[in-house]
Design a protein around this motif. Structure first.
Motif, PDB file in Angstrom:
ATOM      1  N   ASP A 191       3.050  90.454  91.311  1.00 16.40           N
ATOM      2  CA  ASP A 191       1.977  89.467  91.261  1.00 16.40           C
ATOM      3  C   ASP A 191       2.236  88.396  92.316  1.00 16.40           C
ATOM      4  OD1 ASP A 191       0.254  87.318  90.650  1.00 16.40           O
ATOM      5  OD2 ASP A 191       0.482  87.598  88.480  1.00 16.40           O
TER       6      ASP A 191
ATOM      7  N   ASP B   5       3.506  95.866  84.230  1.00 14.66           N
ATOM      8  CA  ASP B   5       3.564  94.746  85.170  1.00 14.66           C
ATOM      9  C   ASP B   5       5.024  94.411  85.438  1.00 14.66           C
ATOM     10  OD1 ASP B   5       0.811  94.459  85.316  1.00 14.66           O
ATOM     11  OD2 ASP B   5       0.747  92.878  83.789  1.00 14.66           O
TER      12      ASP B   5
ATOM     13  N   SER C 219       6.088  91.384  85.696  1.00 14.66           N
ATOM     14  CA  SER C 219       6.188  89.972  85.326  1.00 14.66           C
ATOM     15  C   SER C 219       7.375  89.708  84.402  1.00 14.66           C
ATOM     16  CB  SER C 219       4.905  89.518  84.633  1.00 14.66           C
ATOM     17  OG  SER C 219       3.808  89.636  85.514  1.00 14.66           O
TER      18      SER C 219
END
Length: 155
Positions: free
Chosen positions: A51, A27, A29
């Motif tokens: 995201d 990810d 993130s």
């Protein structure tokens, strides 16, 4: 010349267990921590596998630019005894992605909507946007034009 220092802590939070074993295996993130402030949760832009529910660097950059401009504008208006009653901005920016995957902002347009009291010179209040742009720390750090499309309202 004065010098100001800033510190942030950034931590990548997108390790799914295999790190960056492959482009799709992690990810994008991250968390940004600044002592004494709420943690900011970020990610890449969705166009880059990020995201959509989290702040991306491009949005944060645009927010920094418009906030810096507003703060300088309010400062200059206070110095000139121009009474700003409300201020909002719906800034927009264009980032160009290069063939090699890199990119850069090509332009930002600020759209300040400012309400001031009727006892002021409207032309002077509008011209202070140019001065705010000249003073803005973030705008001074950019290598592209920052334009302004101002809407002034008198009350």
């Amino acid at each position: 010349m004065k010098s100001h220092q800033y510190k942030t802590d950034l931590k990548w939070t997108g390790n799914r267990g295999n790190g960056t074993a492959g482009y799709r295996s992690y990810d994008r993130s991250y968390s940004v921590m600044i002592n004494g402030k709420p943690t900011l949760e970020g990610s890449a832009d969705p166009a880059f596998r990020g995201d959509v529910s989290k702040w991306n660097p491009e949005e944060l950059f645009l927010a920094s630019l418009t906030a810096c401009h507003m703060l300088w504008y309010l400062h200059l208006c206070a110095d000139e005894e121009i009474h700003v009653m409300s201020y909002k901005d719906q800034a927009s920016g264009v980032m160009e992605e290069m063939d090699n995957g890199s990119g850069k902002f090509a332009e930002v347009v600020l759209h300040p909507q400012v309400t001031i009291t009727h006892t002021v010179n409207l032309d002077k209040a509008e011209k202070l946007h140019q001065r705010a742009n000249e003073m803005c720390f973030i705008a001074n750090s950019c290598n592209f034009p920052v334009r302004h499309e101002v809407k002034m309202k008198l009350i």
